[in-house]
Design an enzyme around this catalytic site. Structure first.
Site, PDB file in Angstrom:
ATOM      1  N   GLU A 151      69.672 -41.102 -14.628  1.00 47.51           N
ATOM      2  CA  GLU A 151      70.853 -40.332 -14.394  1.00 47.51           C
ATOM      3  C   GLU A 151      69.987 -39.160 -13.819  1.00 47.51           C
ATOM      4  O   GLU A 151      69.965 -38.205 -14.356  1.00 47.51           O
ATOM      5  CB  GLU A 151      71.730 -40.266 -15.489  1.00 47.51           C
TER       6      GLU A 151
ATOM      7  N   ASN B 243      83.582 -42.711 -20.308  1.00 51.40           N
ATOM      8  CA  ASN B 243      83.108 -42.554 -18.909  1.00 51.40           C
ATOM      9  C   ASN B 243      84.108 -41.923 -18.075  1.00 51.40           C
ATOM     10  O   ASN B 243      85.229 -42.680 -17.960  1.00 51.40           O
ATOM     11  CB  ASN B 243      82.335 -43.873 -18.477  1.00 51.40           C
TER      12      ASN B 243
ATOM     13  N   PHE C  46      81.842 -41.890 -11.543  1.00 52.84           N
ATOM     14  CA  PHE C  46      81.684 -40.735 -12.608  1.00 52.84           C
ATOM     15  C   PHE C  46      81.261 -39.647 -12.091  1.00 52.84           C
ATOM     16  O   PHE C  46      81.121 -38.910 -12.752  1.00 52.84           O
ATOM     17  CB  PHE C  46      81.049 -41.441 -13.886  1.00 52.84           C
TER      18      PHE C  46
ATOM     19  N   TYR D 101      89.885  -1.031   4.731  1.00 53.59           N
ATOM     20  CA  TYR D 101      89.919  -2.507   4.654  1.00 53.59           C
ATOM     21  C   TYR D 101      90.645  -3.299   3.298  1.00 53.59           C
ATOM     22  O   TYR D 101      91.444  -4.204   3.690  1.00 53.59           O
ATOM     23  CB  TYR D 101      88.554  -3.095   4.611  1.00 53.59           C
TER      24      TYR D 101
ATOM     25  N   HIS E 112      77.356 -40.576 -28.599  1.00 55.79           N
ATOM     26  CA  HIS E 112      77.453 -39.723 -27.399  1.00 55.79           C
ATOM     27  C   HIS E 112      78.391 -38.506 -27.679  1.00 55.79           C
ATOM     28  O   HIS E 112      78.641 -37.803 -26.856  1.00 55.79           O
ATOM     29  CB  HIS E 112      78.161 -40.601 -26.204  1.00 55.79           C
TER      30      HIS E 112
ATOM     31  N   ARG F 135      94.206  -2.908   4.963  1.00 54.12           N
ATOM     32  CA  ARG F 135      94.581  -3.302   6.124  1.00 54.12           C
ATOM     33  C   ARG F 135      94.176  -4.875   6.067  1.00 54.12           C
ATOM     34  O   ARG F 135      94.847  -5.864   6.848  1.00 54.12           O
ATOM     35  CB  ARG F 135      93.704  -2.594   7.344  1.00 54.12           C
TER      36      ARG F 135
ATOM     37  N   TYR G 185      76.667 -55.092 -17.151  1.00 56.85           N
ATOM     38  CA  TYR G 185      76.593 -53.512 -17.611  1.00 56.85           C
ATOM     39  C   TYR G 185      77.615 -53.102 -18.244  1.00 56.85           C
ATOM     40  O   TYR G 185      78.832 -53.236 -17.825  1.00 56.85           O
ATOM     41  CB  TYR G 185      76.072 -52.814 -16.403  1.00 56.85           C
TER      42      TYR G 185
END
Length: 508
Positions: A416, A193, A331, A278, A81, A281, A51
């Site tokens: 994915e 990646n 990734f 508050y 991409h 404090r 791959y």
């Protein structure tokens, strides 16, 4: 010069790079890089489908690619991409992203060639800043679109900012005496990646949050003085019983900031008030919890910044064993997404309690000071609308603080199918920090104004230094004037407010 020792770069070094320090890879990394590249060549020679080396990507992983097309495959993945949209990422974030990628590739598990490392290092060293659109990553299968825009500039496509000028990438490389790459097998995928875009944005958000946290400790202590509040809630015995490290550190810091105050001494005896609101404090409890959260996020991001997060990963064979390319999921940026969500919550809460102190100071029923901190209320509105502005900024941050990590959307034809949304979660942090900067600036102005009403009494040396820093740029408000320049001047000084005061930080 920051020397990037793969897997061992400190948060302080990453901060320096974000601020503009030059960086290079440690010399000792180059042997592992060369061996990893050689392993890829040996894997190709075996002729097996692997791959990302000789197959398609994502849902197309089953498509085998001929050896003659491997270089085209890597170029195509970068160009296809590089599909980001939106405004260019800030230069500091891009530089940090480049350095993170360089340190990751430098661990020798990605299969890139020494020439690829050399070009990335030269671009970083010579101030070439690729134009990286800020939107388009879902934070799994890597920050594909943003990192593709980085990789594209390395092959001469896209745009680069050099010496303040935006140029075509090929022209910028040539102007710097560099040439574009021809990517080899695995190299395009290795470059695009990984989690470096998400991690860079999260680190930038962390660094801003830390600076603003420290500034808010100072403005919070100054607000206690303006309201003539008690320092009893900061007694160490209280916090020792709660045991939280951040709470103890914040209480120590507040006591130190107020030590020696004549304002405090003036009402230490016979003060009719039993307890403060508050927002005064409970500062150790709220700000301490924020500090613990930021420290946890820092631990996560420090680990992530020193990791290898691309896929597949190359493991050269040892002692006669075969070289291996192992596909996994490093990734996936879930750790970064969680860290970014923690930072977002801390930023939100620091601003929330700060705004409550502003609201307390402008209310005479709570503060004992003139209404809206003006000597002539009615004729003048004083701090009426700055408090509204602070409320608006805090509410905007509340809306942005919704956890990004609980979202997911399937991509790549359901290959994915679970993503982290780390990029979005991290990218919002700088805008949230800017909002917080405005809130802290307004509190600083309001608290200093409140202390002015106590003259001739003065606060501690540390807090008087903070007042003097502000008053050098912004005079006391008597009659109403154009308020925006006062806020802008204070905001420009906020980063200096926590410097040199021994205040706790995320690396403490």
């Amino acid at each position: 010069m920051i020397v990037l020792e793969p897997s061992a770069v400190s948060l302080g070094d990453w901060r320096s790079i974000w601020r503009g320090a030059p960086a290079r890879l440690a010399d000792g990394a180059h042997a592992a890089i060369a061996e990893s590249a050689a392993a890829v060549e040996r894997i190709i020679a075996r002729g097996e489908p692997v791959y990302g080396i000789n197959t398609g990507f994502g849902k197309l992983a089953s498509v085998r690619i001929d050896d003659a097309d491997l270089a085209t495959l890597q170029r195509n993945i970068v160009l296809s991409h590089a599909a980001g949209v939106g405004a260019p990422s800030p230069a500091g974030v891009v530089r940090l992203m480049m350095a993170l990628k360089l340190a990751s590739l430098g661990q020798g598990a990605s299969g890139v060639k020494p020439a690829t490392i050399a070009l990335l290092e030269a671009m970083l060293g010579q101030g070439l800043v690729p134009v990286i659109p800020c939107q388009g990553s879902v934070g799994a299968s890597g920050d594909l679109a943003p990192l593709s825009h980085l990789a594209a500039t390395m092959i001469g496509v896209g745009e680069i900012v050099l010496d303040g000028e935006t140029l075509p990438a090929a022209d910028a490389l040539a102007k710097a005496g560099l040439g574009p790459l021809t990517l080899g097998a695995k190299e395009g995928l290795a470059l695009l990646n990984g989690t470096q875009f998400s991690c860079a944005n999260a680190l930038a958000g962390l660094f801003q949050a830390e600076d603003l946290f420290r500034a808010a400790l100072v403005t919070g202590a100054l607000s206690v003085e303006a309201a003539k509040g008690s320092d009893t809630p900061f007694d160490p015995r209280i916090h020792a019983l709660r045991r939280h490290a951040g709470q103890i550190a914040v209480a120590d810091a507040l006591r130190g900031l107020m030590a020696g105050s004549a304002i405090r001494a003036s009402h230490a005896v016979d003060d009719p008030r039993v307890q403060d609101p508050y927002c005064l404090r409970c500062q150790p409890q709220v700000m301490g919890a924020c500090l613990d959260l930021l420290r946890q996020a820092a631990t996560t991001l420090s680990t992530e910044a020193n990791c290898v997060s691309d896929n597949p990963l190359i493991f050269p064979g040892a002692n006669g064993a075969d070289d291996e390319a192992l596909s996994g999921g490093n990734f996936h940026a879930e750790p970064v997404a969680f860290a970014a969500d923690m930072i977002a919550m801390a930023i939100c809460e620091i601003g929330s309690i700060s705004e409550r102190r502003i609201a307390m100071l402008v209310d005479p029923a709570l503060s004992g000071l003139p209404a809206f901190l003006t000597p002539k209320p009615g004729l003048n509105s004083g701090f009426m609308i700055p408090q509204v502005t602070a409320a608006a900024l805090v509410s905007e941050n509340k809306q942005r603080a919704y956890p990004a990590s609980v979202d997911s959307i399937p991509t790549s034809a359901n290959q994915e199918d679970h993503v982290s949304m780390a990029a979005h979660g991290a990218r919002r942090l700088l805008d949230m920090a800017e909002n917080l900067r405005g809130v802290i600036a307004i509190e600083w102005l309001a608290a200093a104004q409140g202390c002015d009403f106590h003259a001739p009494l003065t606060s501690s040396a540390a807090l008087e230094a903070a007042r003097a820093m502000l008053r050098a740029k912004v005079p006391t408000l008597t009659d109403d004037r154009h308020f925006h320049p006062d806020i802008a001047a204070a905001a420009a000084l906020v980063d200096r407010l926590g410097e040199g005061r021994g205040l706790p930080g995320v690396e403490a």
